[in-house]
Design an enzyme around this catalytic site. Structure first.
Site, PDB file in Angstrom:
ATOM      1  N   CYS A  82       0.062  -3.579  15.209  1.00 15.53           N
ATOM      2  CA  CYS A  82      -0.865  -2.867  14.910  1.00 15.53           C
ATOM      3  C   CYS A  82      -2.293  -3.866  15.159  1.00 15.53           C
ATOM      4  O   CYS A  82      -3.506  -3.407  15.604  1.00 15.53           O
ATOM      5  CB  CYS A  82      -1.122  -2.626  13.427  1.00 15.53           C
ATOM      6  SG  CYS A  82      -0.929  -3.655  12.513  1.00 15.53           S
ATOM      7  N   GLY A 137       0.938   5.734  13.411  1.00 12.68           N
ATOM      8  CA  GLY A 137       0.087   6.116  14.470  1.00 12.68           C
ATOM      9  C   GLY A 137      -0.973   7.421  13.634  1.00 12.68           C
ATOM     10  O   GLY A 137      -1.113   7.839  12.718  1.00 12.68           O
ATOM     11  N   GLU A 189      -2.246   3.183   6.467  1.00 19.08           N
ATOM     12  CA  GLU A 189      -2.320   2.210   7.451  1.00 19.08           C
ATOM     13  C   GLU A 189      -2.156   2.620   9.049  1.00 19.08           C
ATOM     14  O   GLU A 189      -1.014   2.778   9.251  1.00 19.08           O
ATOM     15  CB  GLU A 189      -1.448   0.641   7.505  1.00 19.08           C
ATOM     16  CG  GLU A 189      -1.503   0.077   6.101  1.00 19.08           C
ATOM     17  CD  GLU A 189      -0.453  -0.904   6.130  1.00 19.08           C
ATOM     18  OE1 GLU A 189       0.786  -0.412   5.859  1.00 19.08           O
ATOM     19  OE2 GLU A 189      -0.624  -2.061   6.444  1.00 19.08           O
ATOM     20  N   ASN A 200       7.789  -0.480  14.352  1.00 12.91           N
ATOM     21  CA  ASN A 200       7.479  -1.860  14.666  1.00 12.91           C
ATOM     22  C   ASN A 200       7.725  -3.222  13.645  1.00 12.91           C
ATOM     23  O   ASN A 200       8.312  -4.233  14.004  1.00 12.91           O
ATOM     24  CB  ASN A 200       6.020  -2.086  15.329  1.00 12.91           C
ATOM     25  CG  ASN A 200       5.242  -1.772  14.292  1.00 12.91           C
ATOM     26  OD1 ASN A 200       5.146  -1.130  13.534  1.00 12.91           O
ATOM     27  ND2 ASN A 200       3.774  -2.422  14.871  1.00 12.91           N
TER      28      ASN A 200
HETATM   29  P1  NAP Z   1       4.275   7.147  14.158  1.00 10.58           P
HETATM   30  O1  NAP Z   1       4.944   7.834  15.262  1.00 10.58           O
HETATM   31  O2  NAP Z   1       3.132   7.683  13.366  1.00 10.58           O
HETATM   32  O3  NAP Z   1       5.416   7.072  13.052  1.00 10.58           O
HETATM   33  C1  NAP Z   1       5.400   6.292  11.939  1.00 10.58           C
HETATM   34  C2  NAP Z   1       6.420   6.987  10.791  1.00 10.58           C
HETATM   35  O4  NAP Z   1       5.927   8.365  10.621  1.00 10.58           O
HETATM   36  C3  NAP Z   1       7.862   7.053  11.191  1.00 10.58           C
HETATM   37  O5  NAP Z   1       8.589   6.715  10.018  1.00 10.58           O
HETATM   38  C4  NAP Z   1       7.899   8.462  11.868  1.00 10.58           C
HETATM   39  O6  NAP Z   1       9.368   8.802  11.709  1.00 10.58           O
HETATM   40  C5  NAP Z   1       7.099   9.006  10.474  1.00 10.58           C
HETATM   41  N1  NAP Z   1       6.689  10.393  11.042  1.00 10.58           N
HETATM   42  C6  NAP Z   1       6.660  10.850  12.316  1.00 10.58           C
HETATM   43  N2  NAP Z   1       6.181  12.414  12.214  1.00 10.58           N
HETATM   44  C7  NAP Z   1       6.263  12.489  10.499  1.00 10.58           C
HETATM   45  C8  NAP Z   1       5.484  13.836   9.964  1.00 10.58           C
HETATM   46  N3  NAP Z   1       5.071  14.669  10.523  1.00 10.58           N
HETATM   47  N4  NAP Z   1       5.507  13.525   8.824  1.00 10.58           N
HETATM   48  C9  NAP Z   1       5.806  12.253   7.981  1.00 10.58           C
HETATM   49  N5  NAP Z   1       6.324  11.235   8.935  1.00 10.58           N
HETATM   50  C10 NAP Z   1       6.405  11.511  10.046  1.00 10.58           C
HETATM   51  O7  NAP Z   1       4.220   5.394  14.422  1.00 10.58           O
HETATM   52  P2  NAP Z   1       5.109   4.418  15.213  1.00 10.58           P
HETATM   53  O8  NAP Z   1       5.176   4.844  16.623  1.00 10.58           O
HETATM   54  O9  NAP Z   1       6.172   4.521  14.388  1.00 10.58           O
HETATM   55  O10 NAP Z   1       4.094   3.081  15.052  1.00 10.58           O
HETATM   56  C11 NAP Z   1       3.179   2.710  15.959  1.00 10.58           C
HETATM   57  C12 NAP Z   1       1.889   2.854  15.166  1.00 10.58           C
HETATM   58  O11 NAP Z   1       1.924   2.362  13.862  1.00 10.58           O
HETATM   59  C13 NAP Z   1       0.744   2.308  16.062  1.00 10.58           C
HETATM   60  O12 NAP Z   1      -0.192   3.073  15.978  1.00 10.58           O
HETATM   61  C14 NAP Z   1       0.633   1.093  15.385  1.00 10.58           C
HETATM   62  O13 NAP Z   1      -1.135   0.686  15.315  1.00 10.58           O
HETATM   63  C15 NAP Z   1       0.504   1.716  13.858  1.00 10.58           C
HETATM   64  N6  NAP Z   1       0.790   0.728  12.816  1.00 10.58           N
HETATM   65  C16 NAP Z   1      -0.282   0.247  12.137  1.00 10.58           C
HETATM   66  C17 NAP Z   1      -0.049  -0.699  11.278  1.00 10.58           C
HETATM   67  C18 NAP Z   1      -1.352  -0.830  10.428  1.00 10.58           C
HETATM   68  O14 NAP Z   1      -1.235  -1.801   9.199  1.00 10.58           O
HETATM   69  N7  NAP Z   1      -2.532  -0.483  10.251  1.00 10.58           N
HETATM   70  C19 NAP Z   1       1.029  -1.377  10.960  1.00 10.58           C
HETATM   71  C20 NAP Z   1       2.059  -1.047  11.807  1.00 10.58           C
HETATM   72  C21 NAP Z   1       1.788  -0.266  12.910  1.00 10.58           C
HETATM   73  P3  NAP Z   1      10.105   9.108  13.211  1.00 10.58           P
HETATM   74  O15 NAP Z   1      10.572   7.617  13.490  1.00 10.58           O
HETATM   75  O16 NAP Z   1      11.436   9.506  12.761  1.00 10.58           O
HETATM   76  O17 NAP Z   1       9.285   9.830  14.000  1.00 10.58           O
END
Ligand code: NAP
Length: 450
Positions: free
Chosen positions: A252, A200, A218, A123
């Protein structure tokens, strides 16, 4: 040259494994100069990079441009804060401790961790990458960046800006690929000395797999908006709409549940609905307020949450409408605790409303959630606001405004499943070094100059 005309950088963990030692010996002010030059490169290429964000992650064009400029400002601030913070150490004399003589002086100073693995989410693929890379680099580390698959080109081109700024080879290494395929390899790699992750539930699994390295995580949020009966309802309604629906709720810190005191619930809901009717739905190139969510799986997930709530008696205040990944904004009233929407993060343009008897009930709901990122409270009574804030177990509470991450130097952290460690520029820099002590052993106290 524009950032797309480049030879792929050499990519290997081994590069970062040795490069950071030379970088750590590079004067701090020089590291700051390179960071500021990278910030300028981002500004110079803002339109170009923003175009990729629009196409890769369907970010509305004006928000895409803001993300690039905000990232440049964040890098500049990090460079400035870094030179102040990292220049400081500590001198301790031994005789402060019970029973000790003044025979030792301890010099404590920051040293880099080594190689920092940075994994941002889709995002904010540029901003959340820069918020990790800049603190890591100013503190003398090398970085391995694994950009999100959707957002990977934006990540690579952003990294190219650091290369154009003169960052020496081997310090910013970009590894692209599906997280589920290459993630474990990176996370468990013995050359990684710190992991800074935003995303996430994936983060929970990463925290379990990681070796004994510092983690800055995060994760998700279920940010609650508690509206008291004495609140300015126009202000609260605007915050619900802006906070809940910007970038189709894919933030988020989006408002993910509204808890409103019953006497003003009808009035608040009516005001929110009025504003929802003004939102435009369409494509990011046209700066629509509501744009397609990131992929079909996310759209299916959101639809599942809505169907569950509808089946259990929630009231849909707009017609449910979906075309592929485009979901029309929806407010659901009279959501109850047995519905998934009361607890789960939709990451879409869908906001549940729970009616409560008193704000304390809203705070209790918030504290029952496994997430603890942010929350917000609307009231005209400052004492009540402060009491509710202190009772709300989240990393941040906003009073009379929607949850938000910025300005980027504010501390930003999640409780429970929302994270480990703290962000915000200063706290992020502090996550990126260890303290090294050198102890000067002095002559005995009866030593005389002769
Ligand atoms: P996500 O599915 O958890 O992916 C985040 C990152 O992790 C991506 O680069 C993803 O790569 C990578 N990833 C996936 N599987 C992995 C693994 N097994 N090992 C290491 N890395 C891996 O999250 P998203 O859908 O991109 O983002 C949405 C989430 O982020 C929401 O839950 C949101 O609340 C959270 N978020 C939190 C904050 C905060 O500051 N707390 C800020 C922004 C977003 P791929 O794309 O290649 O799968």
């Amino acid at each position: 040259p524009p950032p797309h005309c480049f030879h792929p950088p050499r990519l290997s963990l081994t590069d970062g494994g040795s490069a950071w030692r030379d970088w750590a010996r590079t004067p701090l002010w020089r590291r700051a100069v390179v960071l500021r030059a990278a910030a300028q490169q981002l500004r110079d290429h803002a339109e170009f990079l923003a175009g990729f964000l629009v196409q890769e992650v369907a970010k509305p064009a004006k928000d895409a441009r803001s993300e690039i400029l905000r990232s440049a400002d964040l890098i500049d601030y990090t460079a400035e804060e870094g030179v102040r913070l990292l220049a400081q150490g500590q001198l301790l004399a031994s005789d402060a401790f019970q029973g000790a003589d003044r025979t030792k002086l301890c010099l404590a100073s920051p040293v880099p961790l080594g190689v920092v693995l940075c994994i941002p989410p889709f995002n904010y693929p540029v901003n959340l990458a820069c918020s990790k890379i800049a603190p890591a680099l100013i503190a003398g580390n090398a970085v391995v960046l694994k950009p999100p698959s959707q957002g990977a080109l934006s990540g690579v081109l952003m990294a190219r800006c650091f290369q154009l700024a003169g960052l020496p080879d081997g310090l910013l290494n970009v590894v692209t690929g599906r997280g589920r395929e290459i993630g474990d390899y990176l996370v468990e790699h013995p050359g990684v000395n710190c992991i800074s992750f935003t995303g996430g539930n994936t983060g929970l699994a990463i925290a379990r797999r990681a070796a004994m390295v510092p983690l800055q995580m995060e994760l998700g949020g279920k940010d609650a908006c508690v509206v008291c009966a004495d609140a300015d309802l126009d202000l609260a309604a605007s915050a619900v709409v802006k906070g809940g629906f910007s970038y189709s709720g894919q933030r988020c810190t989006a408002v993910k549940v509204v808890l409103v005191e019953e006497p003003v619930a009808d009035a608040l809901v009516a005001k929110v609905c009025e504003q929802i009717a003004q939102l435009t739905v369409g494509m990011p190139e046209d700066n629509a307020s509501i744009v397609p969510v990131v992929d079909a799986k996310s759209a299916d997930f959101i639809e599942g949450l809505v169907r569950d709530a509808e089946g259990k008696g929630a009231q849909l205040l707009q017609e449910w409408r979906r075309e592929d990944n485009l979901i029309w904004p929806l407010l659901l009233d009279r959501v109850t605790k047995d519905m998934r929407l009361a607890w789960e993060e939709p990451f879409g343009p869908v906001v549940p409303v729970i009616r409560i008897q008193a704000a304390e009930e809203g705070v209790a709901h918030c504290n029952e959630s496994r997430f603890g990122l942010q929350g917000c409270v609307f009231t005209r009574d400052i004492n009540r606001a402060l009491a509710l804030s202190s009772a709300m177990e989240t990393g941040t509470v906003q009073i009379n405004a929607a949850p938000a991450r910025g300005p980027d130097h504010f501390p930003f952290q999640g409780m429970r499943d929302s994270g480990i460690g703290s962000q915000g520029v200063t706290n992020s820099i502090k996550m990126m070094f260890k303290t090294k002590t050198t102890v000067l052993n002095l002559p005995q106290p009866n030593y005389t100059l002769g």
